[in-house]
Scaffold this active site. Structure first.
Site, PDB file in Angstrom:
ATOM      1  N   GLN A  74      39.659  -0.346   0.717  1.00 28.78           N
ATOM      2  CA  GLN A  74      40.863  -0.091   1.215  1.00 28.78           C
ATOM      3  C   GLN A  74      40.264   0.739   1.925  1.00 28.78           C
ATOM      4  O   GLN A  74      39.032   1.303   1.231  1.00 28.78           O
ATOM      5  CB  GLN A  74      42.239   0.547   0.336  1.00 28.78           C
ATOM      6  CG  GLN A  74      42.909  -0.477   0.177  1.00 28.78           C
ATOM      7  CD  GLN A  74      44.040   0.417  -0.289  1.00 28.78           C
ATOM      8  OE1 GLN A  74      44.636   1.136  -1.120  1.00 28.78           O
ATOM      9  NE2 GLN A  74      44.639   0.814   0.448  1.00 28.78           N
ATOM     10  N   HIS A  75      40.522   1.182   3.115  1.00 30.06           N
ATOM     11  CA  HIS A  75      39.882   2.700   3.950  1.00 30.06           C
ATOM     12  C   HIS A  75      39.072   1.830   4.838  1.00 30.06           C
ATOM     13  O   HIS A  75      38.673   3.018   5.780  1.00 30.06           O
ATOM     14  CB  HIS A  75      40.038   3.998   3.199  1.00 30.06           C
ATOM     15  CG  HIS A  75      41.193   3.838   2.593  1.00 30.06           C
ATOM     16  ND1 HIS A  75      42.940   3.731   2.814  1.00 30.06           N
ATOM     17  CD2 HIS A  75      41.202   4.593   0.735  1.00 30.06           C
ATOM     18  CE1 HIS A  75      42.801   3.838   1.643  1.00 30.06           C
ATOM     19  NE2 HIS A  75      42.113   4.483   0.662  1.00 30.06           N
ATOM     20  N   ASP A 230      43.199  -3.884  -2.200  1.00 28.73           N
ATOM     21  CA  ASP A 230      42.830  -4.007  -3.297  1.00 28.73           C
ATOM     22  C   ASP A 230      44.162  -3.729  -4.582  1.00 28.73           C
ATOM     23  O   ASP A 230      44.126  -4.666  -4.927  1.00 28.73           O
ATOM     24  CB  ASP A 230      41.793  -3.692  -3.846  1.00 28.73           C
ATOM     25  CG  ASP A 230      41.004  -2.496  -3.783  1.00 28.73           C
ATOM     26  OD1 ASP A 230      42.268  -1.778  -3.312  1.00 28.73           O
ATOM     27  OD2 ASP A 230      40.227  -2.125  -3.927  1.00 28.73           O
TER      28      ASP A 230
END
Ligand SMILES: Nc1ncnc2c1ncn2[C@@H]1O[C@H](COP(=O)(O)OP(=O)(O)O)[C@@H](O)[C@H]1O
Ligand SMILES: O=C(CO)[C@@H](O)[C@H](O)COP(=O)(O)O
Length: 467
Positions: A74-75, A230
């Protein structure tokens, strides 16, 4: 002759890319592949694309699959110019250079409680918005050139379509909720927060798809699922429901729970993310997961299995030694510049076995703190499910229940992020109200008498060293 419909799931995680091909009807595994990612917290996204193609080839290709979805770390900030080319390398979730930017953004909105109330997330360096603020302040020409900003799973899905028009970029609620400019509860972007992060610039963002919506077609004609972050993807694979708390030990350590109500933690420990089915996924994430064990194994000159054996040969409490595992800075608690500490060493207790045990106990204690933060948000933990590469350590599996104070269910070793993506791909084919029923792998249950003294020793050492 019955024809089998195949679907694929891809996990583009921090350390590697994994691909599974499964039967769309019952989820049976047909084949799989993987490829390594380059190390570092700043990576050219084209390296992830190369690894994805290599993992797909390792899985025997995807020409025969009817649908594919991508789950990913992520991110990560991927900035694209007007022609769709990366403006610079991606900054990953575990890159801490935007810690000051996070504090600036918190202050500008009026404090952490304002962020928690508005989008359910208090920014830390992992959150995409803080990376965009860092870009605007340190590389303004790159910020100017950014026509669209997206995340690893959005970009890889777009690449599977063949790239092209930025308007075709798509994401889902789970990953969008980790950006810092999206609310998991409202399911909508907060464009003002994006503009604020970018100091007035207004790049486009991917459109947000529903859980079984399609992101279009791959270059070979397969249906593309929306994809997911995820942790949400693993929750989908595990069929997690309210009452389930998932503890994942990958590069990060993550405690997450599927809930019906979003979280608003003004203390900032729990991020109010979304899951991949339309629910919420409050989540605590550390920067220091399984690599903690690899670091200590390297220091002791042993492999991971010997580290586990050494740890299990020592007594609870590691003879008074505690490892506070903040090797790469930390996010939970928010200590971006911290480094790890070995505390409580004496001449007598400094042995490979106590150090190995302190590594396992320290890692589990940092996750136990995460379980506490999640419980503080009103989550009633009925089952703990332990997944991720670190669970291959016998010491982690056996010591977890005593430190968590609850029994722990460990599913068979597997690629649960990729499996969740595959299940989402199958869902994108049926477009039914609920995901297809796939049989779940067996779980092994680990139980032990709770031993709160280990966490007490860890917390005392933690408090002595960090404020
Ligand atoms: N037997 C083991 N003992 C401890 N850690 C392990 C073991 N096997 C793998 N790992 C760790 O698991 C991690 C990879 O797990 P994974 O969930 O695939 O991570 P990510 O999703 O972040 O790429 C690595 O840090 C690796 O060292
Ligand atoms: O930052 C987060 C969640 O907020 C991490 O969970 C990343 O999504 C990376 O996960 P792993 O590579 O450790 O699985």
């Amino acid at each position: 002759m019955t024809t089998v419909t195949l679907v694929a799931g891809i996990d583009s995680s921090t350390q590697s890319c994994k691909v599974v091909v499964r039967d769309a009807d019952d989820g049976a595994l047909v084949r799989s592949g993987r490829a390594a990612h380059p190390p570092g917290t700043e990576v050219d996204p084209r390296e992830w694309l190369r690894a994805m193609h290599s993992a797909i080839a390792d899985a025997g290709g995807l020409d025969d699959v009817a649908a594919v979805s991508v789950g990913a770390q992520q991110h990560g900030m991927i900035c694209l110019d007007a022609d769709g080319n990366p403006v610079r390398d991606a900054l990953l979730w575990n890159d801490t250079r935007s810690a000051d930017a996070a504090q600036d953004l918190i202050d500008e909105l009026g404090g952490p409680a304002e962020w928690a109330a508005r989008i359910g997330v208090v920014p830390v360096a992992s959150i995409t918005a803080t990376k965009l603020r860092w870009l605007a302040d340190h590389e303004p020409s790159h910020a100017d050139a950014t026509a669209a900003v997206c995340l690893p799973h959005d970009w890889l899905t777009w690449q599977l379509r063949g790239g092209g028009d930025l308007a075709d970029l798509a994401t889902d609620r789970s990953d969008a909720s980790g950006t810092g400019y999206f609310s998991a509860e409202t399911g909508a972007y907060d464009h003002d927060l994006l503009t604020m992060a970018m100091r007035g610039r207004t790049p486009s963002v991917p459109r947000v798809l529903g859980p079984h919506d399609s992101a279009g077609e791959s270059t070979w004609g397969a249906r593309l699922g929306a994809g997911a972050g995820d942790n949400a993807s693993a929750a989908l694979a595990l069929d997690a429901r309210p009452g389930d708390v998932i503890v994942s030990l990958g590069t990060s350590g993550v405690v997450s729970a599927v809930t019906d109500v979003g979280s608003h933690d003004a203390a900032g420990y729990v991020a109010g993310f979304a899951d991949a089915t339309g629910r919420q996924l409050p989540l605590v994430c550390t920067l220091n997961g399984a690599p903690v064990l690899a670091s200590i194994a390297r220091m002791l000159g042993v492999d991971l299995d010997v580290l586990s054996d050494l740890a299990l040969s020592s007594a609870p409490g590691s003879g008074g030694v505690s490892l506070i595992p903040y090797f790469e800075g930390e996010r939970s608690p928010n200590l971006p510049d911290a480094r790890a500490t070995l505390a409580g060493l004496s001449v007598a207790n400094t042995t490979p076995a106590t150090i190995a045990r302190a590594a396992v106990e320290g890692l589990l204690c940092s996750l136990a703190d995460g379980l506490g933060f999640i419980a503080d948000q009103g989550v009633d933990t009925q089952r703990i499910i332990l997944v991720g590469g670190g669970v291959r350590s016998r010491a982690i599996r056996e010591l977890a229940p005593a430190i968590f104070g609850l029994p722990v269910s460990v599913p068979e070793p597997g690629e649960y992020v990729a499996d969740g993506a595959a299940r989402q791909a199958a869902w994108a084919l049926t477009e039914a109200a609920t995901p297809p029923r796939w049989s779940q792998s067996g779980t092994e249950r680990f139980e032990a008498d709770p031993d709160p003294s280990i966490l007490e020793q860890y917390r005392a050492a933690q408090a002595r060293t960090y404020r």
